[in-house]
Design a protein around this motif. Structure first.
Motif, short mmCIF file in Angstrom:
data_model
loop_
_atom_site.label_atom_id
_atom_site.label_comp_id
_atom_site.label_asym_id
_atom_site.label_seq_id
_atom_site.Cartn_x
_atom_site.Cartn_y
_atom_site.Cartn_z
N CYS A 27 -7.53 -7.38 -0.88
CA CYS A 27 -6.82 -8.00 0.24
C CYS A 27 -7.71 -9.02 0.91
N LEU A 61 -7.33 -9.68 4.14
CA LEU A 61 -7.48 -9.25 5.53
C LEU A 61 -8.07 -7.84 5.54
N CYS A 113 -7.05 -5.24 8.20
CA CYS A 113 -6.39 -4.80 9.43
C CYS A 113 -6.95 -3.45 9.87
N CYS A 124 -4.95 -0.43 8.68
CA CYS A 124 -4.47 -0.48 7.29
C CYS A 124 -4.25 0.93 6.73
S1 SF4 Z 1 -2.42 -3.82 6.17
FE1 SF4 Z 1 -4.06 -3.54 4.63
S2 SF4 Z 1 -3.18 -4.35 2.72
FE2 SF4 Z 1 -1.89 -5.11 4.40
S3 SF4 Z 1 -2.73 -7.13 4.94
FE3 SF4 Z 1 -3.76 -5.63 6.28
S4 SF4 Z 1 -5.65 -5.04 5.20
FE4 SF4 Z 1 -4.29 -6.05 3.70
#
Ligand code: SF4
Length: 347
Positions: free
Chosen positions: A30, A32, A34, A37
């Motif tokens: 990924c 990102l 988050c 997550c």
């Molecule tokens: S929630 Fe997890 S898989 Fe989805 S964009 Fe964010 S880091 Fe990536």
């Protein structure tokens, strides 16, 4: 657990089941990170195309195709070549199956939009409302990339692609739900799934505040049209289950199991290396699903999701996820949508 048996032998006909939804996680990577997550154990692997072919053969020979194939990650567009290869294959082979992608939207370019439109793929963007709340929790997203994301969403909507978004609500953000939903609606996103962030430190106070604020939103008629209530108006019949295919080729019983650690994915992998069912694993899922159908005369899909969260705790042998808060909110959403008559999107 022992590996044994094949599904197709006559003595194992009792193992037959039908598939409701199927997730294909095309990559574990990924762009990102988050803070909430759900995907807790990323290893950077890709889906094996052999495993996808085995899954498609399973649909054709054993279970029938799912109503929807959902492509996810990590970020699915980081594995764009495989993603489109699988989408094209599914489009050609499963005419009655809807194709859907869960994405953070940062890598969707003009060519992808044209191809997605041609294939009739729908998109679900992860965007948590206005920029402040989204930037706080979707780490790695910057003001410039947030702006680009909103432009991409608008371009997809204008191109006629079916778009929605998941607005994940962190417990810190329960007071910003209205601002977030208004922002997404004004952007032209037709439906928004407001969902609590799992694995976050919910307290009885923040759960209560979520409910109070959500009820306020659901009473605004123009917002009610945007609220995603399909999972409450969609009933799952006995004998159906979800499937999820995880890199490199584990087959599990649904979306929530994305957050299981590696040893548990191996333990609850429904098939073996050559695609034969492991009857004792299949029986584990079937028995758990039958029990929940015995307890609920009519089972909305969202209740089935709550059940899968609880099932995950039993797989882990511990209170892995804070299910009291998440399931309390999810069941509240079902009650609210059914009581207020919030309709399935598109009806
Ligand atoms: S929630 Fe997890 S898989 Fe989805 S964009 Fe964010 S880091 Fe990536």
């Amino acid at each position: 657990m022992e590996k044994s048996g094949t599904l197709s032998t006559p003595e194992q006909k009792h193992s037959k089941f039908k598939v409701h939804y199927t997730w294909i996680y095309v990559t574990e990577r990924c762009n990102l990170h988050c803070d909430y997550c759900f995907f807790r154990h990323m290893h950077g692997r890709e889906i094996s195309l052999d495993a996808v072919e085995k899954l498609f053969l399973l649909f054709e020979k054993e279970t029938g195709a799912p109503s929807t194939l959902i492509f996810s990650g990590g970020e699915a567009f980081l594995a764009k070549e495989n993603l489109f290869r699988i989408l094209n294959e599914a489009h050609g082979r499963f005419k009655d199956t809807s194709l859907h992608i869960q994405t953070n939207g940062l890598l969707i370019d003009r060519d992808s939009i044209i191809e997605l439109r041609r294939l009739g793929v729908t998109l679900e963007f992860g965007i948590d409302g206005a920029s402040e709340a989204t930037l706080r929790h979707r780490c790695g997203l910057k003001p410039a990339s947030f702006k680009k994301l909103t432009e991409t969403i608008r371009a997809c909507v204008q191109a006629g692609i079916g778009c929605g978004s998941t607005m994940t609500v962190h417990p810190q953000e329960v007071d910003h739900m209205e601002q977030g939903l208004d922002f997404l609606r004004e952007m032209g996103i037709p439906h928004v799934d407001v969902t609590p962030a799992a694995f976050m430190p919910w307290t009885p106070e923040t759960v209560a505040l979520f409910k109070t604020n959500y009820l306020k939103l659901a009473r605004r008629p123009e917002l009610r049209r945007t609220m995603y209530a399909n999972e409450d108006n969609e009933w799952i019949a006995p004998g159906y289950m979800d499937l999820s295919l995880h890199p490199p080729g584990y087959l599990l019983g649904g979306d929530p199991f994305l957050c299981l650690p590696e040893n548990k994915r191996m333990e609850f992998n429904i098939w073996d290396d050559v695609g034969r069912f492991r009857p004792e694993v299949l029986a584990f899922y079937r028995t758990a699903h039958e029990k929940v159908h015995r307890e609920h005369a009519k089972l909305p899909y969202r209740e089935f999701v709550c059940h899968n969260f609880e099932l995950m705790n039993s797989m882990m042998g511990t209170q892995y996820m804070n299910t009291w808060a998440i399931n309390d909110i999810l069941r509240f959403l079902t009650r609210t949508h059914l009581t207020l008559g919030v309709k399935k999107y598109g009806t």
